[in-house]
Scaffold this motif. Structure first.
Motif, PDB file in Angstrom:
ATOM      1  N   PRO A  62      22.299 -48.902 -34.889  1.00 45.09           N
ATOM      2  CA  PRO A  62      21.938 -47.687 -34.137  1.00 45.09           C
ATOM      3  C   PRO A  62      22.539 -46.423 -34.738  1.00 45.09           C
ATOM      4  O   PRO A  62      21.890 -45.381 -34.781  1.00 45.09           O
ATOM      5  CB  PRO A  62      22.501 -47.964 -32.738  1.00 45.09           C
ATOM      6  CG  PRO A  62      22.528 -49.449 -32.624  1.00 45.09           C
ATOM      7  CD  PRO A  62      22.856 -49.942 -34.002  1.00 45.09           C
ATOM      8  N   ARG A  63      23.773 -46.519 -35.213  1.00 46.80           N
ATOM      9  CA  ARG A  63      24.422 -45.348 -35.819  1.00 46.80           C
ATOM     10  C   ARG A  63      23.699 -44.920 -37.087  1.00 46.80           C
ATOM     11  O   ARG A  63      23.423 -43.719 -37.280  1.00 46.80           O
ATOM     12  CB  ARG A  63      25.884 -45.668 -36.132  1.00 46.80           C
ATOM     13  CG  ARG A  63      26.606 -44.543 -36.858  1.00 46.80           C
ATOM     14  CD  ARG A  63      28.066 -44.859 -37.038  1.00 46.80           C
ATOM     15  NE  ARG A  63      28.781 -43.748 -37.674  1.00 46.80           N
ATOM     16  CZ  ARG A  63      30.080 -43.535 -37.577  1.00 46.80           C
ATOM     17  NH1 ARG A  63      30.824 -44.376 -36.879  1.00 46.80           N
ATOM     18  NH2 ARG A  63      30.649 -42.513 -38.166  1.00 46.80           N
ATOM     19  N   ALA A  64      23.393 -45.863 -37.949  1.00 47.46           N
ATOM     20  CA  ALA A  64      22.710 -45.539 -39.207  1.00 47.46           C
ATOM     21  C   ALA A  64      21.352 -44.899 -38.943  1.00 47.46           C
ATOM     22  O   ALA A  64      20.971 -43.920 -39.602  1.00 47.46           O
ATOM     23  CB  ALA A  64      22.554 -46.798 -40.056  1.00 47.46           C
ATOM     24  N   ILE A  65      20.613 -45.442 -37.982  1.00 42.97           N
ATOM     25  CA  ILE A  65      19.286 -44.911 -37.661  1.00 42.97           C
ATOM     26  C   ILE A  65      19.398 -43.522 -37.031  1.00 42.97           C
ATOM     27  O   ILE A  65      18.652 -42.595 -37.375  1.00 42.97           O
ATOM     28  CB  ILE A  65      18.536 -45.880 -36.730  1.00 42.97           C
ATOM     29  CG1 ILE A  65      18.226 -47.180 -37.469  1.00 42.97           C
ATOM     30  CG2 ILE A  65      17.250 -45.239 -36.204  1.00 42.97           C
ATOM     31  CD1 ILE A  65      17.653 -48.268 -36.587  1.00 42.97           C
ATOM     32  N   ALA A  66      20.344 -43.366 -36.105  1.00 40.77           N
ATOM     33  CA  ALA A  66      20.511 -42.080 -35.426  1.00 40.77           C
ATOM     34  C   ALA A  66      20.862 -40.972 -36.410  1.00 40.77           C
ATOM     35  O   ALA A  66      20.311 -39.865 -36.345  1.00 40.77           O
ATOM     36  CB  ALA A  66      21.598 -42.194 -34.359  1.00 40.77           C
ATOM     37  N   VAL A  67      21.760 -41.259 -37.348  1.00 44.45           N
ATOM     38  CA  VAL A  67      22.161 -40.249 -38.337  1.00 44.45           C
ATOM     39  C   VAL A  67      20.963 -39.830 -39.189  1.00 44.45           C
ATOM     40  O   VAL A  67      20.777 -38.642 -39.480  1.00 44.45           O
ATOM     41  CB  VAL A  67      23.299 -40.799 -39.226  1.00 44.45           C
ATOM     42  CG1 VAL A  67      23.514 -39.905 -40.433  1.00 44.45           C
ATOM     43  CG2 VAL A  67      24.587 -40.905 -38.425  1.00 44.45           C
ATOM     44  N   VAL A 199      13.797 -40.450 -30.189  1.00 44.31           N
ATOM     45  CA  VAL A 199      13.059 -40.433 -31.458  1.00 44.31           C
ATOM     46  C   VAL A 199      11.601 -40.005 -31.284  1.00 44.31           C
ATOM     47  O   VAL A 199      11.106 -39.168 -32.060  1.00 44.31           O
ATOM     48  CB  VAL A 199      13.177 -41.799 -32.175  1.00 44.31           C
ATOM     49  CG1 VAL A 199      12.186 -41.896 -33.324  1.00 44.31           C
ATOM     50  CG2 VAL A 199      14.596 -41.993 -32.703  1.00 44.31           C
ATOM     51  N   PRO A 200      10.861 -40.536 -30.295  1.00 41.53           N
ATOM     52  CA  PRO A 200       9.474 -40.066 -30.131  1.00 41.53           C
ATOM     53  C   PRO A 200       9.366 -38.563 -29.881  1.00 41.53           C
ATOM     54  O   PRO A 200       8.452 -37.914 -30.406  1.00 41.53           O
ATOM     55  CB  PRO A 200       8.976 -40.863 -28.911  1.00 41.53           C
ATOM     56  CG  PRO A 200       9.807 -42.103 -28.911  1.00 41.53           C
ATOM     57  CD  PRO A 200      11.154 -41.663 -29.384  1.00 41.53           C
ATOM     58  N   PHE A 201      10.304 -37.985 -29.115  1.00 39.89           N
ATOM     59  CA  PHE A 201      10.283 -36.537 -28.890  1.00 39.89           C
ATOM     60  C   PHE A 201      10.455 -35.794 -30.214  1.00 39.89           C
ATOM     61  O   PHE A 201       9.756 -34.825 -30.493  1.00 39.89           O
ATOM     62  CB  PHE A 201      11.406 -36.128 -27.923  1.00 39.89           C
ATOM     63  CG  PHE A 201      11.086 -36.353 -26.480  1.00 39.89           C
ATOM     64  CD1 PHE A 201      10.479 -35.374 -25.726  1.00 39.89           C
ATOM     65  CD2 PHE A 201      11.401 -37.559 -25.872  1.00 39.89           C
ATOM     66  CE1 PHE A 201      10.183 -35.574 -24.383  1.00 39.89           C
ATOM     67  CE2 PHE A 201      11.113 -37.783 -24.540  1.00 39.89           C
ATOM     68  CZ  PHE A 201      10.500 -36.792 -23.791  1.00 39.89           C
ATOM     69  N   GLY A 202      11.420 -36.259 -31.019  1.00 37.28           N
ATOM     70  CA  GLY A 202      11.646 -35.624 -32.309  1.00 37.28           C
ATOM     71  C   GLY A 202      10.459 -35.772 -33.237  1.00 37.28           C
ATOM     72  O   GLY A 202      10.108 -34.838 -33.966  1.00 37.28           O
TER      73      GLY A 202
END
Length: 335
Positions: A62-67, A199-202
């Motif tokens: 989750p951290r890698a994806i979020a960054v 993520v969908p909002f972004g």
């Protein structure tokens, strides 16, 4: 094929490969080193009783994806702001957009601490719009207030004001520790549910940016030229700023405030690929994702085994770059 097109194609080809390498390193290394085989097993044959599998699935991935997403979103937001305002200092961190989001989240934590992820996401987006509205509103009301340096000063003042009010409210209601996570980033404690929601909002913000890319290129040439070419400048401006609000609100709701990504990356990309935003926006997305992933790794290992806030790493790069822009560009308003 001209030189900028070749560089653009190289960025589009090489950067995704570099991002994959960064993900592998990010998931493998930390206070505990985990082998590739264990990572593969955690992905395909998850064992709840295996501590390494838990670390991989609930923390490191989750951290890698979020960054990646936050870096991409902030870089695209900065590119849009610089293009649509023709202001080379425009970015979410300097124009009060980040601070507006964090301010609204602080109020939500104090007044309605039980709000869910949807509500927090909505308030973060509203806060982005509030911050941007205040800065550009004051800029428009002051003589030459929309010039790069003056707008940056106004943005800094408004951002500091919002941060100070938020800090005072947090201290009074004794939620300073919770609020501090939003202002100092909380990359180490990613909420997986918020990640899936945000993520969908972004991505909607990214799609709007790509849709407006050609129009932003025209707008960056100046108001008179854009109108002369038949562009609906107000509509493009509103759509573009809506994209910025979505992208920034999403990023802040997910990890908190991170500065300078939206300032530095669009300038680097514009230098490499030229002034066409059909190239700048997708390249900024990829380079921004890679850049923040690299900063995250540096923040984790610069003082190993302790973590340095990622904002410190981005500031070490961003502040000299900011000063260089002021020195080299002076009062020039063009992006």
């Amino acid at each position: 094929m001209n030189q900028t097109a070749k560089i653009r194609n190289m960025i589009m080809l090489i950067t995704p490969l570099l991002i994959i390498v960064m993900i592998i390193i990010s998931v493998s290394y930390g206070t505990k080193e985990i082998g590739i085989e264990t990572i593969w097993q955690a992905l395909l044959h998850f064992d709840e009783g295996n501590v390494d599998h838990q670390i991989i699935r609930t923390s490191r991935i989750p951290r890698a994806i979020a960054v990646l997403f936050v870096g991409a979103f902030l870089a695209v937001a900065g590119a849009i702001m610089q293009g649509i305002t023709r202001n080379y200092l425009a970015s979410p961190s300097l124009m009060g957009v980040n601070d507006g989001s964090a301010f609204m989240i602080t109020l939500a934590l104090v007044m309605a601490p039980g709000l869910g992820n949807y509500e927090m996401m909505f308030l973060s987006i509203v806060g982005s719009a509030l911050g941007a509205g205040l800065v550009f509103g004051f800029g428009a009301a002051i003589k030459n207030g929309l010039s790069p340096v003056r707008l940056a000063i106004i943005g800094t003042v408004i951002g500091t004001f919002l941060s100070s009010v938020a800090s005072a409210v947090a201290m009074y209601f004794q939620v300073s520790q919770t609020v501090a996570a939003w202002y100092n980033t909380k990359i180490h404690i990613i909420d997986v549910d918020m990640l899936l929601l945000s993520v969908p909002f972004g991505l909607v913000g990214v799609l709007i940016a790509l849709f407006c890319a050609q129009a932003i290129t025209v707008a960056s040439l100046g108001e008179d030229i854009a109108v002369g070419l038949g562009q609906k400048t107000k509509l493009i401006r509103y759509l573009s700023m809506f994209s910025v609000v979505l992208l920034t609100g999403t990023a802040v709701a997910l990890v908190g405030k991170i500065a300078f990504v939206g300032l530095v990356i669009p300038h680097i990309v514009r230098f490499l690929v030229g002034v066409d935003y059909r190239s700048i926006i997708p390249c900024s997305l990829l380079v921004g994702a890679f850049f923040l992933s690299l900063c995250d790794l540096v923040s984790r290992f610069i003082n190993f085994p302790f973590e340095t806030p990622i904002g410190v790493v981005t500031a070490f790069i961003g502040i000299p770059f900011f000063l260089y822009l002021i020195r080299s560009r002076g009062g020039d308003r063009h992006a």
